[in-house]
Design an enzyme around this catalytic site. Sequence first.
Site, PDB file in Angstrom:
ATOM      1  N   GLU A 182       1.201  -1.446   0.142  1.00 34.03           N
ATOM      2  CA  GLU A 182      -0.214   0.149  -0.034  1.00 34.03           C
ATOM      3  C   GLU A 182       1.464   1.094   0.262  1.00 34.03           C
ATOM      4  O   GLU A 182       0.972   1.990   1.225  1.00 34.03           O
ATOM      5  CB  GLU A 182      -1.323   0.124   0.913  1.00 34.03           C
ATOM      6  CG  GLU A 182      -2.260  -1.093   1.057  1.00 34.03           C
ATOM      7  CD  GLU A 182      -3.367  -0.952   2.377  1.00 34.03           C
ATOM      8  OE1 GLU A 182      -3.711  -0.517   2.475  1.00 34.03           O
ATOM      9  OE2 GLU A 182      -4.500  -2.212   1.804  1.00 34.03           O
TER      10      GLU A 182
ATOM     11  N   GLU B  32      -4.237  -9.585   0.373  1.00 34.66           N
ATOM     12  CA  GLU B  32      -5.393  -8.653   1.206  1.00 34.66           C
ATOM     13  C   GLU B  32      -7.158  -8.512   0.704  1.00 34.66           C
ATOM     14  O   GLU B  32      -6.727  -8.111  -0.174  1.00 34.66           O
ATOM     15  CB  GLU B  32      -4.749  -7.610   1.792  1.00 34.66           C
ATOM     16  CG  GLU B  32      -3.721  -7.400   2.237  1.00 34.66           C
ATOM     17  CD  GLU B  32      -3.177  -6.596   2.749  1.00 34.66           C
ATOM     18  OE1 GLU B  32      -4.280  -5.309   3.740  1.00 34.66           O
ATOM     19  OE2 GLU B  32      -2.206  -6.258   3.172  1.00 34.66           O
TER      20      GLU B  32
HETATM   21  O1  AHR Z   1      -4.865  -6.286   7.031  1.00 35.88           O
HETATM   22  C1  AHR Z   1      -4.530  -5.227   8.273  1.00 35.88           C
HETATM   23  C2  AHR Z   1      -4.326  -4.007   7.116  1.00 35.88           C
HETATM   24  O2  AHR Z   1      -5.391  -3.834   6.066  1.00 35.88           O
HETATM   25  C3  AHR Z   1      -3.093  -4.066   6.105  1.00 35.88           C
HETATM   26  O3  AHR Z   1      -1.464  -4.069   7.318  1.00 35.88           O
HETATM   27  C4  AHR Z   1      -2.796  -2.903   5.232  1.00 35.88           C
HETATM   28  O4  AHR Z   1      -2.557  -3.272   4.178  1.00 35.88           O
HETATM   29  C5  AHR Z   1      -4.634  -2.942   4.752  1.00 35.88           C
HETATM   30  O5  AHR Z   1      -4.492  -1.700   4.735  1.00 35.88           O
END
Ligand code: AHR
Length: 530
Positions: free
Chosen positions: A203, A326
Site C-alpha cells: 500500500e 489482502e
Molecule cells: O490487514 C490490515 C491492514 O489493512 C494491512 O496492514 C494493510 O495493508 C491494510 O490497510
Amino acid sequence: MRRRDLLKTIAPAAFLISQRSVSAMDAEIVVQPADAGPTISPQIYGHFIEHLGGVIYDGIWVGRNSKIANIDGIRKQFVDDMKRIGAPNLRWPGGCFADGYHWRDGIGGKRPRTYNYWQSRTPAGVDGSEPNQFGTHEFMRLCRLLNAKPYFAGNVGSSTPHEFHDWVTYCNAPAGTATLADERAANGDKEPFGVEYWGIGNESWGCGGGMKPGEYAAEFRKFTTQFPGYTTPFFVATGPRGHQADIDLSWTRGLFENLGGRFPDGLGLHYYTDLRPTTIKAGTFKPNEWFEVLRKGAAIEKVIEEHWGAMGQVNPAHKTRFVIDEWGNWYPPGEEIGPQYILSQPMTLRDALHTGITFDIFNRHTEKIAMANVAQTINCIHSLFLAREDQFIRTPAYYVFEMYRSHMGAQLVPMMIGAPQFTAPVLGGTVKMPGLAGSASLQPGARAVTITLTNASLSDGVSARIRIAGGGRASEARGVVLTHSDMQAGNTFATPNAVAPAPLKPVVSGDSVSVSIPKQAVVALEIRLV
Ligand code: AHR
C-alpha cells in the site's frame, strides 16, 4: 423460461455464470468437463499473516517454553489445521508493518524490542511493541512445516534497495557464496530458503509511504533492477489505491505508464468488504445486513474486470496478473476477543457465504489471478482461526477453505447456472441476488468434477439438477454442506463446533445429478465421471 429453452442458451465455451428465471426454487445447472480450460492456481487459496495484534504473537507464535502444544514455538494446532487445507503460501510480515520492518531485528540470538506500526492503534495499557521473536527463520520454519511458499513483503517505505537486497541474499544465496549466507548458516539454516515471491512494499499509496504512482514506479524500478538473482523472482508491485468500491483506476494506470516497460509479475490488489463506515456488526446482524455484506463482497468481480482492462491498455500481453494479497470482511471495532487482539472479530455463517462467493469469483477469473491471500488467517479481520492462549477454534470460513480444496490446481470447467434471482433487502433499498452462484473444475488426472455453490437466500432452499454436457455420465456423487438454522451462527470458544460441514447426499441418474441445497448454505459436490 422452460427447461428446454434454458439449455438452448448454453454456449460451449462460456466460462460465465448467468442467472435466469426457471421456476421458483428450481435450478438447472450444466457443466461441460469436456471443455475444461485454464488451471486454477493453487496459490489463490493463500494466506496473509502480519505482526498485528494477536496474529503472530499468541496466534501463531506461542514460544518454545509454552504449555500450549508447539513445534519450535509455533502453535501445533495451527500447523495441523493449515496442513489439512493445503495452505499453499503465506504472505509476511505485513501489511503496513512491512514498510517499517528491518529484517536484521528478527535474526540471531539477541533481538531488540522495536516500534510496531500497530502500536499506536493498540489500547492504552497494552504493550504493542515488537519483540522480534518471530523473524525470518521462524517464518521459514512455519512455511516448511506447512509446505507453503513464502511470500515476503519488502520494506520500501522506510528502507533502501541495499537493505532489501541484503535480505534477499541472506535468504537465497547458496551456502559459502556470500558472507550473508554464512550468517544464515550460523543462525541455523545452511540451505537457502529459495524465496521467489517478493512484494515491493505494501500500500505504497498509504501506510507504505504515501507515494504517487510515478514516485512508486521509480522505487519499484530501483528495488528490482539490481535484484540479486539467486532465484527467478516473482515481483509484486503495490496495487491500486483504496480498499473496495472506491478502488482507484488512476493508480493502476499511472503506475503502468511510469514503469518504463518494467512490468511486475503481480499487481497487489487489496479488496476489503469494508463495513467500518457502517454500523454492521460481525456477530449480530439483521437480514438486510446479511445481504449488504454479500453484495459488497461480490463487487470484487467488477474491480477485477476494470483493473484488468486498465492494465491491458498499457500492456496488452498481460504480463502482470493480480495478486489479491489482502481480502476479507472488515467490521467496525468493538467485538475483539481481547484488548491486545486488535482487529480480531467473530466470524459467522455470513462470512462463510462471503468466502465461497469470493472463491467462486476467483476461480472463474483464474487466468487473471496468480495468487490471493486472505486477510488475515488468524485473530484478525477475516480469520480462519481464533486463538486466545490455550483456546483455539476454527471459524466457518475455515471450512470453506477445506470444502474448496479440490479446486486447487484443477482445470476450470464451463458451468451455466439457471436459477431464479430473488429480491433482497440491503442498506437503503433492495437488490437482485443470484439464486445460486458457483464454479466448477476438473481434478487433474481424475475423472471427477468439483462443483461449489452458494445459496444466499435466508428463506428458500434450491432443488438443483446438474447435467453433464458433452457426453459425460456421472457414476457417483457426494457432497458436503455448510449451513445452520441461525444466520448469525458462528463458532466461539464456548461453542467451537456450532458451524461445521455435514454430508449432503446427491442422487445420480444417468447424465444428471440432483441435489437439495438448503437456504443460507455453501455446498461442495464431487461428481465422478465414466
Ligand atoms: O490487514 C490490515 C491492514 O489493512 C494491512 O496492514 C494493510 O495493508 C491494510 O490497510
